[in-house]
Design a protein around this motif. Sequence first.
Motif, PDB file in Angstrom:
ATOM      1  N   VAL A 168       5.164  15.775  -6.590  1.00  0.00           N
ATOM      2  CA  VAL A 168       5.199  16.856  -7.451  1.00  0.00           C
ATOM      3  C   VAL A 168       4.002  17.671  -7.440  1.00  0.00           C
ATOM      4  CG1 VAL A 168       5.496  17.954  -9.826  1.00  0.00           C
ATOM      5  CG2 VAL A 168       6.927  16.314  -8.847  1.00  0.00           C
ATOM      6  N   GLU A 169       2.740  16.953  -7.599  1.00  0.00           N
ATOM      7  CA  GLU A 169       1.436  17.403  -7.665  1.00  0.00           C
ATOM      8  C   GLU A 169       0.914  18.322  -6.638  1.00  0.00           C
ATOM      9  OE1 GLU A 169      -3.341  15.892  -8.300  1.00  0.00           O
ATOM     10  OE2 GLU A 169      -1.470  14.332  -8.211  1.00  0.00           O
ATOM     11  N   HIS A 170       1.449  17.896  -5.087  1.00  0.00           N
ATOM     12  CA  HIS A 170       0.967  18.557  -4.240  1.00  0.00           C
ATOM     13  C   HIS A 170       2.121  19.263  -3.221  1.00  0.00           C
ATOM     14  CE1 HIS A 170      -1.935  15.040  -4.257  1.00  0.00           C
ATOM     15  NE2 HIS A 170      -2.710  15.983  -3.978  1.00  0.00           N
ATOM     16  N   GLY A 171       3.342  19.321  -4.008  1.00  0.00           N
ATOM     17  CA  GLY A 171       4.483  19.880  -3.502  1.00  0.00           C
ATOM     18  C   GLY A 171       4.973  19.454  -2.117  1.00  0.00           C
ATOM     19  N   LEU A 172       4.865  18.191  -1.701  1.00  0.00           N
ATOM     20  CA  LEU A 172       5.340  17.747  -0.469  1.00  0.00           C
ATOM     21  C   LEU A 172       6.361  16.939  -0.447  1.00  0.00           C
ATOM     22  CD1 LEU A 172       1.476  16.972   0.960  1.00  0.00           C
ATOM     23  CD2 LEU A 172       2.893  18.955   1.338  1.00  0.00           C
ATOM     24  N   LEU A 173       7.031  16.538   0.653  1.00  0.00           N
ATOM     25  CA  LEU A 173       8.245  15.896   0.639  1.00  0.00           C
ATOM     26  C   LEU A 173       8.014  14.751   1.765  1.00  0.00           C
ATOM     27  CD1 LEU A 173      11.263  16.227  -0.459  1.00  0.00           C
ATOM     28  CD2 LEU A 173      11.931  17.303   1.705  1.00  0.00           C
ATOM     29  N   TYR A 174       8.634  13.513   1.463  1.00  0.00           N
ATOM     30  CA  TYR A 174       8.536  12.343   2.525  1.00  0.00           C
ATOM     31  C   TYR A 174       9.931  11.786   2.432  1.00  0.00           C
ATOM     32  CZ  TYR A 174       3.739  12.734   1.359  1.00  0.00           C
ATOM     33  OH  TYR A 174       2.363  13.325   1.263  1.00  0.00           O
ATOM     34  N   CYS A 175      10.041  11.346   3.570  1.00  0.00           N
ATOM     35  CA  CYS A 175      11.560  10.484   3.966  1.00  0.00           C
ATOM     36  C   CYS A 175      11.338   9.097   3.295  1.00  0.00           C
ATOM     37  CB  CYS A 175      11.753  10.572   5.390  1.00  0.00           C
ATOM     38  SG  CYS A 175      10.619   9.565   6.503  1.00  0.00           S
ATOM     39  N   GLU A 176      12.384   8.353   3.663  1.00  0.00           N
ATOM     40  CA  GLU A 176      12.480   6.786   3.217  1.00  0.00           C
ATOM     41  C   GLU A 176      11.472   5.814   3.745  1.00  0.00           C
ATOM     42  OE1 GLU A 176      16.420   5.871   3.708  1.00  0.00           O
ATOM     43  OE2 GLU A 176      17.125   6.633   1.689  1.00  0.00           O
ATOM     44  N   ASN A 177      11.172   6.360   5.226  1.00  0.00           N
ATOM     45  CA  ASN A 177      10.366   5.330   5.864  1.00  0.00           C
ATOM     46  C   ASN A 177       8.872   5.821   5.332  1.00  0.00           C
ATOM     47  OD1 ASN A 177      12.419   4.376   6.963  1.00  0.00           O
ATOM     48  ND2 ASN A 177      12.598   5.768   8.436  1.00  0.00           N
ATOM     49  N   CYS A 178       8.612   6.806   5.084  1.00  0.00           N
ATOM     50  CA  CYS A 178       7.103   7.030   4.941  1.00  0.00           C
ATOM     51  C   CYS A 178       6.656   7.376   3.359  1.00  0.00           C
ATOM     52  CB  CYS A 178       6.845   8.640   5.281  1.00  0.00           C
ATOM     53  SG  CYS A 178       7.127   8.589   7.236  1.00  0.00           S
ATOM     54  N   ALA A 179       7.497   6.967   2.307  1.00  0.00           N
ATOM     55  CA  ALA A 179       7.275   7.351   0.941  1.00  0.00           C
ATOM     56  C   ALA A 179       6.516   5.937   0.621  1.00  0.00           C
ATOM     57  CB  ALA A 179       8.698   7.259   0.150  1.00  0.00           C
ATOM     58  N   SER A 180       5.317   6.361  -0.260  1.00  0.00           N
ATOM     59  CA  SER A 180       4.608   5.310  -0.895  1.00  0.00           C
ATOM     60  C   SER A 180       3.875   5.961  -2.194  1.00  0.00           C
ATOM     61  CB  SER A 180       3.402   4.642   0.270  1.00  0.00           C
ATOM     62  OG  SER A 180       2.658   5.728   0.542  1.00  0.00           O
ATOM     63  N   GLY A 181       3.904   5.172  -3.016  1.00  0.00           N
ATOM     64  CA  GLY A 181       3.196   5.672  -4.335  1.00  0.00           C
ATOM     65  C   GLY A 181       3.806   5.960  -5.430  1.00  0.00           C
ATOM     66  N   ASN A 182       3.578   5.732  -6.501  1.00  0.00           N
ATOM     67  CA  ASN A 182       4.041   5.774  -7.778  1.00  0.00           C
ATOM     68  C   ASN A 182       4.470   7.231  -8.338  1.00  0.00           C
ATOM     69  OD1 ASN A 182       4.394   2.826  -8.020  1.00  0.00           O
ATOM     70  ND2 ASN A 182       2.234   2.845  -9.321  1.00  0.00           N
ATOM     71  N   ALA A 183       3.636   8.051  -7.717  1.00  0.00           N
ATOM     72  CA  ALA A 183       3.941   9.383  -7.990  1.00  0.00           C
ATOM     73  C   ALA A 183       4.928  10.166  -7.530  1.00  0.00           C
ATOM     74  CB  ALA A 183       2.436  10.224  -7.945  1.00  0.00           C
ATOM     75  N   LEU A 184       5.699   9.510  -6.580  1.00  0.00           N
ATOM     76  CA  LEU A 184       6.830  10.349  -6.142  1.00  0.00           C
ATOM     77  C   LEU A 184       8.082  10.187  -6.606  1.00  0.00           C
ATOM     78  CD1 LEU A 184       5.999   9.061  -2.237  1.00  0.00           C
ATOM     79  CD2 LEU A 184       5.041  11.118  -3.585  1.00  0.00           C
ATOM     80  N   PHE A 185       8.840  11.412  -6.618  1.00  0.00           N
ATOM     81  CA  PHE A 185      10.140  11.122  -7.327  1.00  0.00           C
ATOM     82  C   PHE A 185      11.200  10.933  -6.227  1.00  0.00           C
ATOM     83  CE2 PHE A 185       7.492  13.255 -10.583  1.00  0.00           C
ATOM     84  CZ  PHE A 185       8.325  12.922 -11.674  1.00  0.00           C
ATOM     85  N   PRO A 186      12.101  10.076  -6.351  1.00  0.00           N
ATOM     86  CA  PRO A 186      13.229   9.862  -5.344  1.00  0.00           C
ATOM     87  C   PRO A 186      14.172  10.964  -5.672  1.00  0.00           C
ATOM     88  CG  PRO A 186      13.112   8.268  -7.012  1.00  0.00           C
ATOM     89  CD  PRO A 186      11.864   8.873  -7.346  1.00  0.00           C
ATOM     90  N   LEU A 187      14.740  11.624  -4.540  1.00  0.00           N
ATOM     91  CA  LEU A 187      15.561  12.893  -4.698  1.00  0.00           C
ATOM     92  C   LEU A 187      16.557  12.436  -3.875  1.00  0.00           C
ATOM     93  CD1 LEU A 187      13.282  16.135  -4.933  1.00  0.00           C
ATOM     94  CD2 LEU A 187      14.387  14.804  -6.855  1.00  0.00           C
TER      95      LEU A 187
END
Length: 247
Positions: A168-187
């Motif tokens: 949310v903070e940076h407006g960026l999207l990540y796939c399941e394989n690249c996601a890391s960090g507690n600040a990411l919202f699963p969608l």
Amino acid sequence: MRYNTKGLILREQNIGERDKLVTVLTEDMGIVKAFVRGAKSIKSKKHSTTGQFCYSQLSFYSGKDSYIIDEAQSIEMFFELRSDIEKLALAQYFAELACELSPQDEQATDYLRLMLNALYMLAHDKKPAQQLKAIVELRIMSLSGYAPNLVACERCGEFETPTMFFDVEHGLLYCENCASGNALFPLPLRIVTAMRHIVFSSLEKLFSFKMTDSELSELSYITEIYTKVKSDRNFKTLEFYNSMRTL
């Protein structure tokens, strides 16, 4: 100098006993603030045609220190918004968003069309309120330069996985394989697809998608958070709307 344009009244403020100051979203001048003399009198022709949510043909001129509206003819009044407190609260939130994020002294046709379409659909129950809220939030953020990068995973370029993760903070999207960090919202992918539609579709197709109530709630939740974080604003009208929904 005299100006003639169409505009949507977003806000009105009483000035003295007879006059008011209005904030107008116009198609060719963006946000304009103007005085309306004598508009508080119910006998004035400008009493209703310069009221909040009235879309009018306006004629105004530049005074010494401000604009002054001397003629206003209504095009659409959106009366239905005033008969439902929850609709009215959401419409006022839309108006606050437009006041804060629309440009001044430049063309703003896309902003105006977004607001008019959203208010019409809200007034006439054409789309669920949560869908309209999400559309207005994410689209107006995109128009004003805060569009998230939803094309693909920021790290590997993967277009979609069953669950994507949104920064949310940076407006960026990540796939399941690249996601890391507690600040990411699963969608879920359905939510990502809807967000992509809101950001990238033409205005003619902007409102043309369907989701379940639970999906719309999730979509509305993430667009609300994104709007508050990226705009760095707290919207009082949003707080009131959310309080109305919990009653």
